[in-house]
Write an enzyme that holds these catalytic residues in place. Structure first.
Site, short mmCIF file in Angstrom:
data_model
loop_
_atom_site.label_atom_id
_atom_site.label_comp_id
_atom_site.label_asym_id
_atom_site.label_seq_id
_atom_site.Cartn_x
_atom_site.Cartn_y
_atom_site.Cartn_z
N ALA A 158 -8.82 7.00 -7.11
CA ALA A 158 -8.05 8.30 -7.68
C ALA A 158 -7.77 9.67 -6.52
CB ALA A 158 -9.66 9.67 -8.79
N ASP A 159 -8.69 9.07 -5.32
CA ASP A 159 -8.68 9.84 -3.76
C ASP A 159 -7.29 9.52 -3.13
OD1 ASP A 159 -11.54 10.20 -3.06
OD2 ASP A 159 -11.17 8.87 -4.47
N PHE A 160 -5.98 8.46 -3.85
CA PHE A 160 -5.31 7.76 -2.91
C PHE A 160 -4.27 8.57 -3.88
CE2 PHE A 160 -7.62 3.42 -1.52
CZ PHE A 160 -8.89 4.41 -1.38
N ILE A 161 -4.00 9.06 -4.85
CA ILE A 161 -3.31 9.41 -6.01
C ILE A 161 -2.54 10.33 -5.75
CG2 ILE A 161 -4.05 10.86 -7.57
CD1 ILE A 161 -2.94 9.60 -9.56
N LEU B 137 0.72 -0.87 -0.12
CA LEU B 137 -0.10 0.18 0.17
C LEU B 137 1.16 0.84 0.32
CD1 LEU B 137 -1.99 -1.72 2.94
CD2 LEU B 137 -3.19 -0.94 0.08
N ALA B 138 1.43 1.50 -1.55
CA ALA B 138 1.99 2.66 -1.13
C ALA B 138 2.22 3.10 -2.51
CB ALA B 138 3.74 1.99 -1.22
N GLU B 139 1.64 4.31 -2.85
CA GLU B 139 1.18 5.01 -3.65
C GLU B 139 2.26 6.04 -4.32
OE1 GLU B 139 -1.23 4.77 -1.61
OE2 GLU B 139 -3.03 3.39 -2.15
N HIS C 298 -13.65 8.24 -1.02
CA HIS C 298 -13.34 7.63 -2.42
C HIS C 298 -14.88 8.14 -3.40
CE1 HIS C 298 -12.21 5.11 0.98
NE2 HIS C 298 -11.73 4.30 -0.31
N PRO D 23 -0.41 11.09 -2.52
CA PRO D 23 1.33 11.28 -2.90
C PRO D 23 1.77 10.91 -3.61
CG PRO D 23 -0.15 10.08 -1.21
CD PRO D 23 -1.30 10.53 -1.81
#
Lengths: 316, 327
Positions: free
Chosen positions: B84-87, B58-60, B129, B89
């Site tokens: 897309a919310d995790f992009i 888990l390491a975008e 999300h 970082p």
């Protein structure tokens, strides 16, 4: 004390399994619901080691932590159902329970995003000369991103009173810990940061969790950060929509349910130690059921948010 | 022709590109054994092995960054960011490294990679999300930004993206993954990155949209057609570089323009479309350029009524069309 912990664990289990049911019935909507069933002893044992002035922060698997911190089941359930009376007025939902008055700084949906925040909260207390401790729950999956590294390292260099408690439930979503972490014994990373290694503990035994966290909190309050790893297991998938869980891991699940269930372990301990305690335990189970049933009623009879709610709290 | 869902078309595109080019590989969270959180990579690890469909931590930031490195060194990565919310970082890696590498090395290195990610609201995903992040990336020269709204385009555009020598952000409307179905030919085809698609021809008003909003705009256009309003729907498909000719041609014909996007209104991607129209079509306009978008709040909230207030939908689009046509 033990009976109180028993009650809290039963309450959490009851809350979570009710949420599961409500989700199936579409009374809780959406696609994200990450249940704490199986991990109760970690949250309950750890929070019992804190004082009210201490701080708690966690990730998206946050229902059990909120309840163990004393946040009202009614407002938690109302948030699950997106009601105005929820902990965040329905804006957050399952993953973002939070209660300022409980020093519960919330659940966070971005994996690892809360870890440096924990360090910052500790910085504030330290800056103001207070010796409160921040308990930061971290999933095993979150230990592999930059947030973790940066947040722990900064706590280390400034000797900030943070207990980083890794809840190792074996999987970061569907990926096993050893496939995601070069060093799957996650507590050992403490050595690299030059902080106290709190070791690996049995996260299913609430008494052991409480003892270990009591030590860790005392250390952190005086000296600086501690990294500690609790081995635990989640009974439901990563989220409730995670269907692959059942076929893949049935045997593993059965083993945990039968032999390592945190409520079962405490129950066996209590019944062995105290004669005729069963009626008392039964009373607590009934009480938990009543509280959760009432929370559902409370939530469903609460008003839904309006357009005004949507546009409120954008700026102070 | 086979009927398939948007997500099936996406899976098929990756399957075919993996088969076509041994340099293509996929990485991301749970893309392998689990087949992706939305099942977009289902079955691919079985077919191509764990060396080509690689489960990541888990390491975008590094999912993207190792993709950039591998692309510089001649592989063709498809990096999946689970939402897309995790992009965010990885924003530094995308904007500072991927977008600028070709330029700053004066053409010595290219970054032929695809970053796939589901985006958008409407599924009660709450604030982390549901995000629309396309405007952040469309602002950065050196990146291409693609958003399909039909299975045909999803497959054809994704195949183009994999073959493109530039970094391509490929955002997929997740609410449409299974809701949107359409015909996809059996035979090999691609859809070029760049040209917009006239989803529906019309005379009275141009509606510009992409992703789920393009799908909704077509439904809205059908609604107002019953009332005698002829709305043209332009599905932009490629947001960067955008098809200015298609925008111009449509507005010159209709004289009215409505831009629909589900991001926040202010400085959302549609603001640029409005600016292009104001700049290049001024003398053809019979009314103001209007935007229909989400309100300027810091996220799509969880609760259903608030989410519905936030999201544009066919009824809101139809109302906006009626208002503008009546202007």
């Amino acid at each position: 004390m033990l009976l109180d912990w028993y009650y809290q664990m039963v309450l959490i289990r009851q809350f979570e399994e009710t949420c599961y049911q409500l989700y199936q019935e579409k009374r809780i909507t959406g696609v994200y619901l990450h249940l704490y069933s199986g991990q109760e002893a970690v949250g309950v044992g750890a929070l019992a080691a804190l004082e009210p002035r201490d701080h708690v922060i966690t990730a998206y698997r946050d229902h059990g932590i909120a309840l163990a911190r004393g946040v009202d089941a009614n407002t938690c359930m109302a948030e699950m159902m997106g009601r105005k009376t929820g902990t965040s007025g329905g804006k957050g939902g399952s993953m973002h329970l939070a209660s300022r008055e409980h020093n519960f700084w919330g659940g966070y949906a971005i994996v690892g995003g809360h870890i440096p925040l924990a360090t910052g909260i500790a910085l504030s207390d330290n800056y103001r000369g207070e010796d409160n401790v921040v308990l930061c729950f971290v999933g095993d999956g979150a230990t592999n991103n930059g947030y973790f590294h940066e947040g722990v390292n900064m706590a280390a260099i400034w000797d900030l009173p943070v207990v980083f408690l890794i809840e190792s439930n074996g999987y970061g979503m569907g990926t096993e810990t050893h496939r995601a972490s070069g060093q799957p014994e996650l507590h050992k990373r403490a050595i690299a940061y030059g902080i106290k290694d709190g070791g690996r503990i049995d996260g299913q035994n609430v008494i052991e969790v409480h003892q270990a966290l009591t030590d860790a909190v005392a250390y952190a309050r005086k000296n600086g950060p501690v990294l500690i790893e609790a081995i635990t297991y989640r009974y439901r998938g990563h989220g409730v929509s995670d269907r692959q869980y059942n076929s893949r891991l049935r045997d593993e699940l059965t083993e945990w349910l039968e032999n390592k269930d945190p409520i079962g372990i405490l129950e066996r301990y209590l019944t062995k130690k105290y004669k005729n305690i069963e009626p008392e335990l039964k009373k607590l189970i009934d009480q938990a059921q009543r509280v959760v049933a009432a929370s559902v009623e409370y939530a469903e009879s609460s008003p839904v948010p309006t357009y005004e709610d949507l546009i409120s709290n954008v700026y102070v | 022709m086979a009927q398939m869902t948007l997500i099936q078309a996406i899976t098929q595109a990756m399957d075919e590109e993996l088969a076509r080019d041994p340099r293509v590989f996929i990485t991301g969270e749970d893309v392998g054994k689990r087949g992706g959180v939305f099942r977009a990579t289902m079955g691919l690890i079985e077919k191509y092995g764990p060396e080509r469909v690689v489960d990541s931590p888990l390491a975008e930031l590094s999912i993207v960054a190792i993709g950039i490195g591998a692309a510089l060194a001649d592989l063709r990565p498809i990096c999946e960011i689970q939402f897309a919310d995790f992009i965010h970082p990885a924003f530094n890696q995308i904007a500072n490294e991927a977008a600028r590498f070709y330029y700053r090395s004066n053409g010595q290195w290219r970054v032929p990679m695809v970053i796939r990610s589901p985006y958008g609201g409407g599924i009660s995903g709450a604030l982390y999300h549901s995000q629309s992040v396309e405007a952040f990336f469309a602002h950065v020269p050196g990146l291409k930004v693609v958003i399909p709204s039909t299975p045909y385009d999803a497959k054809g555009l994704l195949k183009s993206a994999v073959r493109d020598p530039n970094p391509v952000l490929f955002f997929e409307p997740k609410k449409g993954y299974r809701a949107i179905k359409g015909d996809v030919p059996e035979e090999e085809y691609i859809v070029p990155i760049g040209p917009a698609r006239i989803a529906r021809e019309g005379e009275d008003i141009s509606v510009f949209a992409y992703g789920m909003m393009a799908y909704y705009a077509e439904i809205a256009a059908e609604q107002v057609a019953q009332e005698g309003i002829s709305a043209e729907v332009v599905d932009l498909r490629t947001l960067a570089p955008v098809d200015r000719d298609a925008i111009r041609n449509s507005v010159m014909k209709t004289g009215k323009a409505l831009v629909v996007y589900e991001d926040n209104l202010t400085l959302g991607y549609g603001a640029e479309i409005a600016a292009i129209i104001a700049d290049e079509c001024f003398e053809y306009m019979d009314g103001p350029v209007k935007r229909l978008a989400g309100p300027d709040v810091p996220g799509v909230p969880f609760s259903h009524p608030m989410q519905d207030f936030f999201m544009p939908n066919p009824n809101k689009i139809a109302d906006a069309i009626r208002d503008l046509v009546a202007y």
